[in-house]
Structures are given as structure tokens and as C-alpha cells.
Scaffold this active site. Structure first.
Site, short mmCIF file in Angstrom:
data_model
loop_
_atom_site.label_atom_id
_atom_site.label_comp_id
_atom_site.label_asym_id
_atom_site.label_seq_id
_atom_site.Cartn_x
_atom_site.Cartn_y
_atom_site.Cartn_z
CB SER A 27 -23.65 -39.55 -13.87
OG SER A 27 -24.95 -39.15 -14.21
CE LYS A 51 -28.57 -37.59 -21.67
NZ LYS A 51 -27.74 -36.98 -22.42
CG ASN A 105 -26.45 -40.25 -11.59
OD1 ASN A 105 -27.25 -39.33 -11.54
ND2 ASN A 105 -25.40 -40.34 -10.78
CB CYS A 136 -27.90 -33.07 -8.27
SG CYS A 136 -27.90 -31.92 -9.66
CE LYS A 171 -21.20 -38.05 -8.91
NZ LYS A 171 -21.36 -37.94 -10.37
CG ASN A 198 -22.40 -34.50 -7.98
OD1 ASN A 198 -22.17 -33.69 -8.89
ND2 ASN A 198 -23.49 -35.26 -7.98
N GLY A 223 -13.79 -30.54 -13.16
CA GLY A 223 -12.57 -30.42 -13.95
C GLY A 223 -11.32 -30.44 -13.08
N GLY A 250 -11.98 -34.31 -11.57
CA GLY A 250 -10.81 -33.72 -12.21
C GLY A 250 -9.83 -34.69 -12.84
#
Ligand code: FAD
Ligand code: FMN
Ligand code: FES
Lengths: 307, 256
Positions: A27, A51, A105, A136, A171, A198, A223, A250
Site C-alpha cells: 500500500s 492506497k 488498505n 501509519c 497491518k 509498516n 526500503g 525492503g
């Protein structure tokens, strides 16, 4: 005559959702899928997670929202999205025919908002699952606070469970001391699956200008740099819950994806790597098939959790 | 136009002191649909510190030769590494991205500052193809910071403004004598304060005006929402809904 071996089976199941292979996109990194249509045949993916969608339209945080860091990036997008009504009336019609699992999401600031969004999505029959984003780091209220306390996480999951009938993925945030207790709490509360991780809360400073790189000062790190943290958490959670685990954080190669599968993930998601190579998700699918052939694995499920 | 990811071959590299260079790329793909003001996302090769692609404007296109040129200024790790790529090596490029200039108007002023001059070359050529000869107003702190000036000469009336007066008129581009002349269309690309000054003046004089924004990007495809500009209609992706915006939608941005 030598027998020609069958193609390995990559199909996996996440609760009642069947994926043709374990590779999904994460997402916030793949738009609504349309943005990648020139590069990826969505029919080759296990699924896409679109998204983060909230109760009403959100403008998100001020620019700058992004900073590159060693082997990763920080973002502070802050859940910019069109809101659930516009999603249902405009976006859904454009993406419902995609030949893959389209997972929404679901984000929010309050318990009521999570339920409102989930109930609206429940009416969209082409959406097989939602991914409840209680993690988030980029919104002031709600978001991650729901995901950092087991009681609050359980409460929001139970409430959403009562309004959403299909696969409910929750999540999880890595910004906790004990991810296992959160995973167990949401399992108990009725989650069908958990996805993790996340982004990790981070910060970067522009020393020339003597100020933070992001308008929000702190942001979410993603990443390759987060991968070992993510693999560790997936491994811990997979050993502690019975529901399927979706691993991410990642992943940019098939070998990365295999680490997560071996750590116990039933499926994986690819995020930041899409920015570097928009075709990476399909390359990972091909890489998994190739690995199975090389190692004579008939069914990818056979390697899930072998470590 | 379909977006593509292509391995381009570097067929030429020209260096311009102090820290500019032009890469000419050939990819075997037809380039006739590339619009002036669009950009590409270049993967920086063999550079462990740089993961994300770097957005660079289309500087020039030679449709017949099948070449695409990029004018780059070294400002950090990625552009430093790009300045070292060898002729004959390959660069992986996603192209061509974003919404370019409209190429509208009859009395046209193109204003560029620093590397903001980059997209104006192909833009001027596209005006020329329409029979319009624009005024090209290029500015920089000092003459050396306006690279590749001679390339622009054939495509318009060339005017130069430098802060130190080392070339052309001394002062900002908005102080140059040609800036006050009547135009029906202005295009600007360069540092944000310069673009805002140009845009405010155009708004006040009632001249149509487009600016090309250079926000930091992650995906370049409209997926990550990292590159947004605050337009009058809310946050818009510079990579997809820009980089070129009509200032009619940027009142808030101009006023900031
Ligand atoms: C649509 C678009 C078109 C562009 N066209 C050109 C062009 O034609 N020629 C050219 O030389 N540059 C252009 N840029 C700017 C270029 O992308 C940046 O200079 C480059 O990404 C910097 O990378 P780096 O690794 O060298 O710098 P980094 O090491 O990442 O950063 C070094 C410094 O550069 C600044 N910087 C980083 N990214 C940007 C950016 N996107 N815009 C402005 N400053 C930045 C950073 O704040 C930092 O101070 C364009 C940018 C955009 C968004
Ligand atoms: C720009 C950006 C936006 C994101 N937006 C969301 C979001 O809206 N909802 C969400 O649950 N995760 C969001 N994430 C987190 C990713 O889905 C993912 O969990 C995280 O980036 C780790 O995976 P990666 O390292 O593969 O990117 C976002 C990540 C990035 C980089
Ligand atoms: S850079 Fe990702 S949306 Fe513009």
C-alpha cells in the site's frame, strides 16, 4: 525418455483469498495499480494493495514528504487519498476488473472511521480483502497509536470484524517493543491475517540548511535498510500466531522474498522497490519460480516457515 | 503516451565548467512523442549511496537521429556519479514522464535560471517548428552558470541576465529590459523564487504563463504522492499532473 517436470505451483492462500503466487504490492507504493499499467501485467501478481483509504478526502502532509537515506527512504505522505466515497464511486469502477486480488488498505483516525470505511468496502464485491492499517506513523491521531497497544488494537479489529465479512488483514507497526503481543491480540479479536512491517519511525536532517528533511520532522523509513528488522519480526510473529502472515519491508529481489517465506510468511508485499524498478514485482514472481525449479520444490508452500 | 523503461546508450558527453554536463542518449526507440517540458527518471549506475532514480528534464530531442539529451548540474551524489558515466555505457531510463509545456502563444518569452534552462532548448525548437521565434531569457549568478548558451542561439532572440553583470544585463531576469515587453505567453523554469517572481508579474500583466516545478520525487509515476505541489485545487503530483503547471492553478503557491 526423460520426464519433463511440472511447473512449480506458486499458489498460496491467505484466509479465504487465493493468490496465484505469493507476491503482492504494498500500500502507498503502487497507487491504484493503474500507475504501473505500462510496466506490469497485473495478471502476473498475487495481488495489489491500493492506497490507504480514509473516511473522507485527505490532503496529506505538506511538502517535503520524502528524503532518501542509505539504502532506503523516509516518507511523510500522511495518507493523502480521495476518501472512501470517491473510492467507491470513481476509483472502484476503474480497478474492479483487474485480473488480480485488489486489496484495499483501510486507514483512519478513530474507531468509527475505520468501521465506516470497512463497511463501505464490504459492499464492493470485487474486493476480496481489506488491510487494516493500524500502523501509519504519519498521521497525528489514530494510525499508529491503535497499533502500539494490544487492547486498542484488539478493540478496533473486533469492531471492524463485525462490519467486514471477507478476509481481514491487519497491518502491524514495527514501532513497538513486543510485536508478538500485538499480533496475538488482533488474532484473538478476529483478524484473518496479519501483514508486517509498516515503516519504521525515522528522521533525517539537512545539515547545510540546519533543518529536518521532512515537513513533519519525523517520517516512515522503508526500503532495503529495514529488511533484517522485518524478517526478524515476521519470524517472531509466524511462530506465535496460527493465522497466515504476510511479510514485507525492503523486498527487492526474489531472494529477499524467499527470506520472508522461510521466516514464515505465506505471502509477501513489495513496496519501495517499485520506485526503483517498476517491473520488480513481476521479476520477483519469475525469480520464485526459478528458485523452485532449481531446488526441485513442487509447491512453494513447502518452504513457508522452514527456518 | 506509453511510459517505457529502456537501456539507453550514452553516445556523447560534453562537460561545461564548472559543474554542468550534457549526456546524449540513444535507445533505438522512436522519440517523436516526447513533449518539451517532460522529464525522464535516470537510474544512477553502480552507486551504492543512491537508490532512487533521479528526475532530469528533456533537454533536447533529435527525432531523426533517435537521440535524447540531458543537461545536468552536479549537486550531490547521484548527479556526481552521472557526470562520470563513460561514452558507450548504458543508462536505464524511464521515459517520458509528466505533462510538458503547451507550446501555445505567438509572442512568447521563455525564462530559465540555472539548470532550469534545460527544458527550454527543446521547447524553443518546438516553437520554431510552429513558426514562432521566442525570446529566450536565461539567467544565472554569473556567466559560467548559464551553460550551453550557444545551443540556444539559433532558436530565438537570446537575452542574458547575470547577478554580477559578467554577461548580458546585470540583475535578475525579471529586471531585464526584455522582460517588460509585451508577450501573450511566458514559460519559466528555474529556482522557485525566480519562477514565483515571473509568475506574479505575468498574473499581474494578464499574460498566460506556465512554470515547471522541480519537486523531489521517489516514483515519478504518480504512485507515491511524495512530490506534491500545493495548487489551488489541493495537492497535485508534480510528476504526473506537472511538472508544467498553468499559473491559473497556482495562486496559493505564488502568494506563499
Ligand atoms: C521534473 C524535474 C526535472 C529536473 N530536471 C533537471 C535537469 O534537467 N537538470 C538537472 O541538473 N537537474 C534537474 N532536476 C533536479 C535533479 O533531479 C536533482 O538535482 C537531482 O535529483 C539531485 O540528485 P543528487 O543525487 O545529485 O543530489 P542529492 O545528493 O540527492 O542531493 C543534493 C542536493 O540536491 C538537492 N536536490 C535533490 N533532489 C532535488 C530535486 N529534485 N530538485 C532540486 N534539488 C534537489 C537536495 O536538496 C540536496 O541539497 C530536475 C528535477 C525534477 C523534479
Ligand atoms: C511513499 C509511501 C507511502 C506509503 N503509504 C502507506 C499507506 O497508505 N498505508 C500503509 O499501510 N502503508 C503505507 N506505506 C508502507 C508500505 O506499504 C510498507 O509497509 C513499507 O514501505 C515497508 O515496505 P518496503 O520497504 O518494501 O517499502 C507507505 C510506504 C511508502 C514508502
Ligand atoms: S514522485 Fe511519486 S507521485 Fe510523484
Amino acid at each position: 525418455m526423460e520426464h519433463i517436470s511440472n511447473e512449480p505451483s506458486l499458489q498460496v492462500r491467505v484466509a479465504s483469498m487465493t493468490l496465484r503466487n505469493p507476491v503482492m504490492t504494498a500500500s502507498g507504493t503502487f497507487g491504484y495499480g493503474e500507475e504501473y499499467a505500462d510496466f506490469v501485467d497485473l495478471g502476473h501478481l498475487g495481488g495489489i494493495v491500493v492506497k490507504g483509504t480514509t473516511g473522507s478526502r485527505r490532503e496529506g502532509n505538506a511538502y517535503p514528504r520524502m528524503a532518501e537515506t542509505p539504502s532506503g527512504m523516509l516518507n511523510a505522505v500522511g495518507l493523502q487519498n480521495v476518501g472512501v466515497e470517491a473510492f467507491c464511486s470513481e476509483v472502484y469502477d476503474r480497478i474492479k476488473h483487474f485480473d488480480t486480488n485488489v486489496v484495499v488498505n483501510v486507514s483512519g483516525s478513530t474507531l468509527e472511521e475505520y468501521c465506516q470505511v470497512a463497511a463501505r468496502i464490504d459492499a464492493l464485491s470485487a474486493i476480496p480483502a481489506i488491510e487494516l492499517n493500524i500502523s501509519c506513523p504519519n498521521v497525528k491521531q489514530g494510525g499508529m497509536t491503535f497499533g502500539t497497544r494490544p487492547e486498542m488494537a484488539a478493540e478496533v479489529v473486533a469492531a471492524v470484524r463485525s462490519v467486514f465479512s471477507r478476509t481481514l488483514i491487519v497491518k502491524l507497526t514495527p514501532n513497538v517493543t513486543n510485536v508478538v503481543e500485538i499480533a496475538q491480540a488482533v488474532e484473538e479479536a478476529g483478524a484473518d491475517s496479519v501483514s508486517l512491517i509498516n515503516t519504521l519511525l525515522g528522521m533525517a536532517i539537512d545539515v547545510e540548511r540546519r533543518r529536518p528533511m521532512l515537513s513533519t520532522i519525523t517520517g516512515g523509513l522503508s526500503g532495503p535498510c529495514v529488511k533484517p528488522v522485518a524478517v526478524r519480526m515476521v519470524w517472531q510473529v509466524a511462530h506465535a500466531v496460527k493465522i497466515p502472515v504476510i511479510g514485507l519491508g525492503g523486498i527487492s529481489t526474489a531472494a529477499d522474498a524467499l527470506e520472508f517465506l522461510m521466516a514464515g510468511a505465506r505471502a509477501v508485499q513489495v513496496g519501495t522497490a517499485n520506485f526503483v524498478d517498476p517491473t520488480v514485482s513481476v521479476r520477483i514472481v519469475d525469480g520464485l519460480a526459478d528458485y523452485c525449479r532449481r531446488h526441485h520444490i513442487a509447491d512453494i508452500n513447502d518452504i513457508v516457515g522452514i527456518v | 503516451m506509453k511510459k517505457q523503461m529502456t537501456d539507453f546508450r550514452v553516445v556523447a558527453r560534453e562537460d561545461y565548467l564548472p559543474n554542468f554536463f550534457v549526456l546524449t542518449l540513444q535507445g533505438g526507440e522512436p522519440l517523436d512523442e516526447v513533449r518539451p517540458g517532460q522529464f525522464v527518471e535516470v537510474a544512477v549506475p553502480d552507486c551504492r549511496e543512491v537508490m532512487l532514480r533521479r528526475p532530469i528534464s528533456v533537454h533536447d530531442v533529435d527525432v531523426e537521429a533517435g537521440t535524447l539529451s540531458l543537461l545536468v548540474q552536479v549537486v550531490g551524489r547521484g548527479t556526481e556519479r552521472l557526470s562520470q558515466v563513460a561514452v558507450g555505457s548504458t543508462l536505464n531510463v524511464i521515459w517520458s514522464l509528466g505533462r510538458g509545456f503547451s507550446v501555445a502563444g505567438e509572442r512568447v518569452l521563455l525564462v530559465g535560471g540555472g539548470t532550469g534552462v534545460a527544458p527550454l532548448l527543446y521547447l524553443a525548437k518546438c516553437y520554431a517548428a510552429r513558426g514562432v521565434r521566442p525570446t529566450l531569457l536565461l539567467g544565472g549568478r554569473t556567466s559560467g552558470l548559464i551553460p550551453t548558451l550557444s545551443r540556444y542561439e539559433p532558436w530565438g532572440r537570446l537575452c542574458v541576465a547575470t547577478d554580477d553583470g559578467s554577461l548580458g544585463e546585470r540583475g535578475l531576469v525579471t529586471e531585464h529590459s526584455c522582460f517588460a515587453e509585451p508577450y501573450d505567453h511566458i514559460c519559466a523554469c528555474g529556482p522557485t523564487p525566480m519562477m514565483k517572481a515571473v509568475a506574479r508579474s505575468a498574473r499581474q500583466r494578464g499574460i498566460d504563463c506556465e512554470v515547471s516545478l522541480e519537486n523531489m520525487m521517489a516514483c515519478g509515476l504518480g504512485a507515491c504522492l511524495c512530490c506534491v505541489a500545493a495548487t489551488d485545487e489541493g495537492h497535485k503530483c508534480v510528476c504526473r499532473e506537472g511538472p508544467v503547471f498553468d499559473i491559473k492553478h497556482l495562486n496559493q503557491w505564488m502568494n506563499e
